[in-house]
Write a protein that holds these residues in place. Structure first.
Motif, PDB file in Angstrom:
ATOM      1  N   UNK A   1      -7.475   8.359  -2.987  1.00  0.00           N
ATOM      2  CA  UNK A   1      -6.889   7.353  -2.249  1.00  0.00           C
ATOM      3  C   UNK A   1      -7.676   6.793  -1.141  1.00  0.00           C
ATOM      4  N   UNK A   2      -8.282   7.530  -0.412  1.00  0.00           N
ATOM      5  CA  UNK A   2      -8.818   7.404   0.998  1.00  0.00           C
ATOM      6  C   UNK A   2     -10.224   6.499   0.663  1.00  0.00           C
ATOM      7  N   UNK A   3     -10.531   6.579  -0.988  1.00  0.00           N
ATOM      8  CA  UNK A   3     -11.866   5.928  -1.117  1.00  0.00           C
ATOM      9  C   UNK A   3     -11.539   4.474  -1.405  1.00  0.00           C
ATOM     10  N   UNK A   4     -10.176   4.357  -1.726  1.00  0.00           N
ATOM     11  CA  UNK A   4      -9.646   3.092  -1.920  1.00  0.00           C
ATOM     12  C   UNK A   4      -9.269   2.379  -0.674  1.00  0.00           C
ATOM     13  N   UNK A   5      -9.056   0.974  -0.483  1.00  0.00           N
ATOM     14  CA  UNK A   5      -8.433   0.472   0.706  1.00  0.00           C
ATOM     15  C   UNK A   5      -7.218   0.969   1.245  1.00  0.00           C
ATOM     16  N   UNK A   6      -7.147   2.098   1.349  1.00  0.00           N
ATOM     17  CA  UNK A   6      -5.696   2.643   1.840  1.00  0.00           C
ATOM     18  C   UNK A   6      -6.116   3.456   3.128  1.00  0.00           C
ATOM     19  N   UNK A   7      -5.354   3.764   4.369  1.00  0.00           N
ATOM     20  CA  UNK A   7      -5.742   4.643   5.295  1.00  0.00           C
ATOM     21  C   UNK A   7      -4.613   5.751   5.354  1.00  0.00           C
TER      22      UNK A   7
ATOM     23  N   UNK B   1       0.732  -1.186   0.112  1.00  0.00           N
ATOM     24  CA  UNK B   1       0.069  -0.086  -0.012  1.00  0.00           C
ATOM     25  C   UNK B   1       0.898   1.257   0.003  1.00  0.00           C
TER      26      UNK B   1
ATOM     27  N   UNK C   1     -10.563  13.039   8.346  1.00  0.00           N
ATOM     28  CA  UNK C   1     -11.571  12.049   8.908  1.00  0.00           C
ATOM     29  C   UNK C   1     -12.458  12.506   9.677  1.00  0.00           C
TER      30      UNK C   1
END
Lengths: 309, 254
Positions: free
Chosen positions: B95-101, B7, B253
């Motif tokens: 990017x935050x809408x994908x599986x990354x934090x 990631x 967030x």
């Protein structure tokens, strides 16, 4: 109970406070596989905040939320591997070509190189962007960018697609093309949740409407059921200079509900023929007589005050 | 673990691709400017100064310019470009809408910023070698130090960015922290010539420690006794990265 019969989204008592302001107030709903659900509401209704909670972009103040069986926000990352998100404003990478945008985004999902190679042409075709693979983002029209954003959200073959105001700011013809794309996805069995403030969009695309205002859910039903159950069957809309004069003698029975918005009067009821006939003598009045639609339901339930912001 | 690194690398590779597209201008800014300093000050000032600590002034200055460029490469991208990605392009939102934090983004960004330092340091080392200022292969040991420098100043720059509401905010950091640090860290003249209280203050900041490690390496000497200095940039890198993750979580967030 098999996993596939579980709802795609389960929200119970979902609440969001910003400081002392309660933006979403203990809402509960469940969305099943294959549904296309439109979340409707005026500005400040809590739609966007609800969407943000759904994808784990903001933690709820209270309540329980499960998406595809994952507890959100705790397992939001694992959940996001299985959904697609289309944000309100396109956040494509302007430095990259159309194809590079897809390739870079696929890496975030850990897709294999082979998978990406086969997926990209499929998605370009779906979005009618086959000829634009090498184009820079700023060479694309608004509609093309939007279609690319949707294609990008489908890279990981999501089980749920979430769109925040998918056609806001687009030309009517382009909106039609986006609707066509979304209808096709729906036919293919994808579960879709979208926010909108266009009634025609909600009525055409969605089999189900969740109407929100002030952080509450005011109604949750199909568009047809809302029109059937929540509003009188017909409406006469009247505007013009002679209005007051006509109103003094107009045959308005007690069963007719009336509303005023600016220069216009609205009369809702089942049988409005006599009212319509009485208007014929007034040349300076404009009127329309039609069956009620979703917009009438919306205005009845949320009120006619103008809201900014 | 492998999945976590994957990631981070996804974020790193996004930035690397963007950099490749504008590499020519990026190289000019990150590489030509330090060389002008090296030539102008090294030969110009060097003709008055003669030798410093047993080496020619330009040889002395090479280590300082190398350290400063490594710092600047990570700092400027971590301020201006990272802010652009976050606020203007909304790349981070995508990017935050994908599986990354948030932690994945910050870690990927910090690694990329350190890579920028490495690119800058490598080029300057090559030119310095071409000019005969660096003769020993041991000078290659400078590169991992340059990478650590990039981790440190990249993380600090992201931390500053996490507080920024506009580009103007960065002027404070550059004017009040970066510029004085360059002047007081032994880049242009030996650190030991500064008065005691100033030295004490400057030693709390990372750049001086980087210069202390890089200077003997550029001269081809590996001085193990100096390596403890690296603990300072490493501590800054970890501290600033953790703090930046916490800050960006609160900011993005909400």
């Amino acid at each position: 109970m098999s996993a596939s019969s579980l709802p795609i989204i389960q929200a119970h008592g979902l609440t969001k406070d910003y400081g002392k302001l309660r933006v979403v107030d203990r809402i509960s709903f469940a969305i099943d596989a294959g549904e296309c659900c439109g979340v409707l509401g005026p500005n400040g209704a809590g739609k966007t905040t609800t969407m943000k909670m759904l994808i784990g972009a903001t933690p709820p103040t209270a309540g329980e939320l499960r998406v595809l069986g994952h507890t959100v926000p705790r397992d939001a990352r694992a959940m996001r591997a299985r959904i697609g998100v289309v944000a309100q404003s396109d956040n494509l990478d302007p430095d990259f070509t159309v194809e590079e945008n897809l390739r870079v985004y696929a890496r975030y999902f850990g897709l294999s190189a082979a998978e990406v190679r086969s997926r990209i042409p499929e998605l370009l075709e779906l979005a009618s962007l086959q000829d634009k693979a090498g184009a820079k983002i700023n060479q694309l029209s608004g509609g093309m960018k939007r279609r690319l954003s949707i294609a990008r959200a489908l890279l990981n073959r999501p089980e749920l697609l979430i769109l925040d105001e998918p056609t806001t700011g687009l030309d009517p013809q382009i909106r039609q093309a986006i609707w066509q794309l979304l209808r096709q996805l729906r036919r293919d069995g994808l579960t879709i949740v979208l926010t909108t403030h266009y009634m025609d969009e909600a009525e055409r695309l969605c089999g189900r409407i969740i109407l929100m205002d002030g952080g509450h859910i005011l109604a949750d039903a199909s568009p047809q059921a809302l029109i059937r159950d929540r509003i009188e069957s017909h409406v006469v809309e009247v505007h013009g200079a002679g209005g007051e004069r006509w109103l003094a003698t107009a045959p308005i029975g007690p069963e007719v509900r009336r509303e005023r918005a600016g220069e216009s009067w609205f009369f809702y009821g089942r049988n409005l023929e006599s009212l319509v006939r009485s208007l014929d003598e007034y040349d300076d009045l404009h009127y329309s007589y039609r069956s009620s639609n979703l917009e009438d339901v919306f205005l009845k339930l949320t009120g006619r005050d103008l809201r900014d912001g | 673990m492998a999945d976590t690194v994957r990631r981070w690398l996804a974020v790193w590779r996004r930035n690397a691709l963007a950099w490749r597209k504008s590499a020519r201008t990026a190289l000019l800014a990150g590489f030509a400017e330090p060389l002008f300093y090296l030539f102008a000050l090294g030969y110009g000032l060097g003709s008055f100064v003669g030798q410093v600590q047993g080496v020619s002034y330009i040889g002395f200055l090479t280590a300082g310019i190398l350290s400063t460029s490594a710092m600047n490469a990570a700092t400027f991208e971590g301020l201006y470009l990272a802010y652009t990605r976050m606020e203007v392009l909304k790349t981070w939102d995508a990017i935050l809408a994908a599986p990354l934090g948030i932690a994945d983004i910050v870690a990927g960004e910090v690694l990329w910023l350190a890579t920028k330092s490495l690119i800058s340091g490598t080029l300057i080392l090559m030119v310095a070698a071409g000019m005969g200022l660096v003769v020993d292969w041991q000078a290659l040991a400078v590169l991992p130090v340059v990478f650590i420098t990039g981790l440190c100043f990249g993380a600090l720059a992201l931390l500053v960015t996490s507080f920024a509401r506009s580009y103007d905010f960065f002027v404070y950091y550059i004017t009040l922290v970066i510029t004085p640090m360059i002047l007081l860290s032994g880049v242009f003249f030996p650190f030991s010539t500064l008065p005691e209280p100033v030295r004490f203050g400057a030693a709390l900041l990372p750049l001086q420690h980087v210069v202390e490690v890089i200077r003997p390496l550029v001269g081809g000497r590996i001085e193990l006794g100096q390596l403890w200095h690296l603990l300072v940039p490493v501590a800054y890198a970890f501290g600033a990265t953790s703090f930046a993750i916490w800050r960006f979580r609160r900011r993005l967030l909400c």
